[in-house]
Design a protein around this motif. Structure first.
Motif, PDB file in Angstrom:
ATOM      1  N   ALA A  72      -6.177   5.003  -0.150  1.00 19.04           N
ATOM      2  CA  ALA A  72      -5.046   5.123   0.773  1.00 19.04           C
ATOM      3  C   ALA A  72      -4.157   3.889   0.713  1.00 19.04           C
ATOM      4  O   ALA A  72      -2.923   3.989   0.775  1.00 19.04           O
ATOM      5  CB  ALA A  72      -5.558   5.346   2.193  1.00 19.04           C
ATOM      6  N   LYS A  73      -4.773   2.717   0.586  1.00 24.48           N
ATOM      7  CA  LYS A  73      -3.995   1.474   0.481  1.00 24.48           C
ATOM      8  C   LYS A  73      -3.216   1.426  -0.823  1.00 24.48           C
ATOM      9  O   LYS A  73      -2.083   0.929  -0.863  1.00 24.48           O
ATOM     10  CB  LYS A  73      -4.930   0.267   0.578  1.00 24.48           C
ATOM     11  N   ARG A  74      -3.809   1.938  -1.912  1.00 22.39           N
ATOM     12  CA  ARG A  74      -3.103   1.959  -3.193  1.00 22.39           C
ATOM     13  C   ARG A  74      -1.871   2.857  -3.100  1.00 22.39           C
ATOM     14  O   ARG A  74      -0.788   2.507  -3.565  1.00 22.39           O
ATOM     15  CB  ARG A  74      -4.026   2.464  -4.308  1.00 22.39           C
ATOM     16  N   PHE A  75      -2.038   4.023  -2.485  1.00 23.13           N
ATOM     17  CA  PHE A  75      -0.916   4.950  -2.357  1.00 23.13           C
ATOM     18  C   PHE A  75       0.176   4.405  -1.424  1.00 23.13           C
ATOM     19  O   PHE A  75       1.359   4.658  -1.638  1.00 23.13           O
ATOM     20  CB  PHE A  75      -1.401   6.303  -1.828  1.00 23.13           C
ATOM     21  N   ALA A  76      -0.242   3.663  -0.416  1.00 22.51           N
ATOM     22  CA  ALA A  76       0.720   3.172   0.579  1.00 22.51           C
ATOM     23  C   ALA A  76       1.530   1.983   0.079  1.00 22.51           C
ATOM     24  O   ALA A  76       2.620   1.723   0.591  1.00 22.51           O
ATOM     25  CB  ALA A  76      -0.020   2.782   1.863  1.00 22.51           C
ATOM     26  N   ALA A  77       1.019   1.270  -0.916  1.00 22.48           N
ATOM     27  CA  ALA A  77       1.688   0.061  -1.390  1.00 22.48           C
ATOM     28  C   ALA A  77       2.944   0.418  -2.180  1.00 22.48           C
ATOM     29  O   ALA A  77       2.910   1.302  -3.041  1.00 22.48           O
ATOM     30  CB  ALA A  77       0.749  -0.752  -2.279  1.00 22.48           C
ATOM     31  N   PRO A  78       4.078  -0.260  -1.908  1.00 22.62           N
ATOM     32  CA  PRO A  78       5.263  -0.047  -2.751  1.00 22.62           C
ATOM     33  C   PRO A  78       4.978  -0.514  -4.180  1.00 22.62           C
ATOM     34  O   PRO A  78       4.097  -1.350  -4.406  1.00 22.62           O
ATOM     35  CB  PRO A  78       6.334  -0.921  -2.078  1.00 22.62           C
ATOM     36  N   VAL A  79       5.725   0.014  -5.121  1.00 26.93           N
ATOM     37  CA  VAL A  79       5.462  -0.264  -6.537  1.00 26.93           C
ATOM     38  C   VAL A  79       5.476  -1.765  -6.827  1.00 26.93           C
ATOM     39  O   VAL A  79       4.601  -2.273  -7.545  1.00 26.93           O
ATOM     40  CB  VAL A  79       6.487   0.475  -7.426  1.00 26.93           C
ATOM     41  N   TRP A  80       6.427  -2.485  -6.281  1.00 25.89           N
ATOM     42  CA  TRP A  80       6.529  -3.908  -6.590  1.00 25.89           C
ATOM     43  C   TRP A  80       5.304  -4.669  -6.092  1.00 25.89           C
ATOM     44  O   TRP A  80       4.796  -5.574  -6.756  1.00 25.89           O
ATOM     45  CB  TRP A  80       7.807  -4.515  -6.007  1.00 25.89           C
ATOM     46  N   ARG A  81       4.806  -4.279  -4.914  1.00 25.72           N
ATOM     47  CA  ARG A  81       3.623  -4.952  -4.365  1.00 25.72           C
ATOM     48  C   ARG A  81       2.371  -4.597  -5.182  1.00 25.72           C
ATOM     49  O   ARG A  81       1.519  -5.442  -5.436  1.00 25.72           O
ATOM     50  CB  ARG A  81       3.425  -4.558  -2.904  1.00 25.72           C
ATOM     51  N   LEU A  82       2.289  -3.346  -5.597  1.00 27.57           N
ATOM     52  CA  LEU A  82       1.174  -2.908  -6.431  1.00 27.57           C
ATOM     53  C   LEU A  82       1.165  -3.666  -7.750  1.00 27.57           C
ATOM     54  O   LEU A  82       0.113  -4.128  -8.215  1.00 27.57           O
ATOM     55  CB  LEU A  82       1.287  -1.401  -6.679  1.00 27.57           C
ATOM     56  N   PHE A  83       2.343  -3.830  -8.344  1.00 25.74           N
ATOM     57  CA  PHE A  83       2.445  -4.538  -9.628  1.00 25.74           C
ATOM     58  C   PHE A  83       2.070  -6.004  -9.474  1.00 25.74           C
ATOM     59  O   PHE A  83       1.292  -6.551 -10.277  1.00 25.74           O
ATOM     60  CB  PHE A  83       3.863  -4.419 -10.189  1.00 25.74           C
ATOM     61  N   ILE A  84       2.603  -6.657  -8.454  1.00 23.13           N
ATOM     62  CA  ILE A  84       2.316  -8.085  -8.267  1.00 23.13           C
ATOM     63  C   ILE A  84       0.836  -8.294  -7.972  1.00 23.13           C
ATOM     64  O   ILE A  84       0.200  -9.210  -8.525  1.00 23.13           O
ATOM     65  CB  ILE A  84       3.189  -8.664  -7.138  1.00 23.13           C
ATOM     66  N   GLY A  85       0.258  -7.473  -7.122  1.00 22.26           N
ATOM     67  CA  GLY A  85      -1.169  -7.593  -6.836  1.00 22.26           C
ATOM     68  C   GLY A  85      -2.003  -7.395  -8.090  1.00 22.26           C
ATOM     69  O   GLY A  85      -2.980  -8.124  -8.331  1.00 22.26           O
ATOM     70  N   SER A  86      -1.609  -6.428  -8.919  1.00 22.98           N
ATOM     71  CA  SER A  86      -2.328  -6.180 -10.169  1.00 22.98           C
ATOM     72  C   SER A  86      -2.181  -7.361 -11.125  1.00 22.98           C
ATOM     73  O   SER A  86      -3.133  -7.747 -11.810  1.00 22.98           O
ATOM     74  CB  SER A  86      -1.799  -4.903 -10.829  1.00 22.98           C
TER      75      SER A  86
END
Length: 209
Positions: free
Chosen positions: A96-110
């Motif tokens: 659910a957290k992965r789906f909720a994260a905006p793309v930019w935040r997902l990319f930076i976290g990754s």
């Protein structure tokens, strides 16, 4: 070829085992125990996508694809064998957290996860295991996505009816972010991936370099 296949598959199995432990234990203790997976990968010198990405040259990027696919297979095998209601629920909370994260935040976290991984692996190969022991809990407790570890959670999501077509875009951002972060250390003066110990993460791949 057989050694390369088993190398990447077993790396995935190790991460799957670590993920199982993390979901059963939880918290800081579970995150620390998850480090067993990466410690095993580096200790056995086997192929993990995020352990290889920071040490191969650009012309060898295509060789990471089968590594990732076999890592995925290893984790999924463990997940399907060990999932139970409690770990499935815990996995879905992460999904659910992965789906909720905006793309930019997902990319930076990754990307930050990838940076941690290359840092941990580099020092681990030099005999300093502390970054390995602490690096894994850091990325887990920070919520940074890891394209191999996350397969456990995505496998759980698939068993709960989540569409693979919803998962793929989020997952691809994680893969690209991890790869970018794994190569961030190249910007550090003095970092030379080719100067790492003779067998970067897997001594079975030297002939393919």
């Amino acid at each position: 070829m057989k050694n390369k296949v088993f190398s990447a598959l077993i790396a995935g199995i190790l991460i799957g085992i670590a993920g199982t432990c993390y979901l059963n234990v939880g918290g800081v203790a579970g995150a620390v125990l998850f480090a067993f997976g990466l410690l095993g990968v580096v200790g056995w010198k086997i192929d993990l996508f995020t352990g290889r990405s920071g040490f191969w040259s650009g012309r060898d990027i295509w060789k990471l694809i089968p590594v990732l696919l076999l890592n995925i297979a290893g984790v999924a095998l463990v997940a399907l064998s060990t999932l139970k209601p409690e770990t499935s629920e815990a996995s879905m909370a992460i999904v659910a957290k992965r789906f909720a994260a905006p793309v930019w935040r997902l990319f930076i976290g990754s990307a930050l996860c990838g940076f941690i991984m290359t840092t941990a692996v580099k020092f681990g190969k030099e005999g300093n295991w502390w970054p390995l022991l602490f690096g894994v809990p850091v990325f887990i407790l920070s919520g940074f996505p890891h394209c191999v570890a996350d397969i456990y959670y995505w496998t759980a999501a698939l068993t709960r009816g989540t569409s693979i077509f919803d998962i793929i875009p989020v997952y691809l951002v994680t893969v690209v972010g991890n790869y970018a972060g794994c190569n961030m250390p190249r910007l550090i003066p003095g970092f030379n991936p080719d100067a790492a110990p003779a067998n970067p993460v897997s001594d079975t791949t030297e002939s393919s370099r």
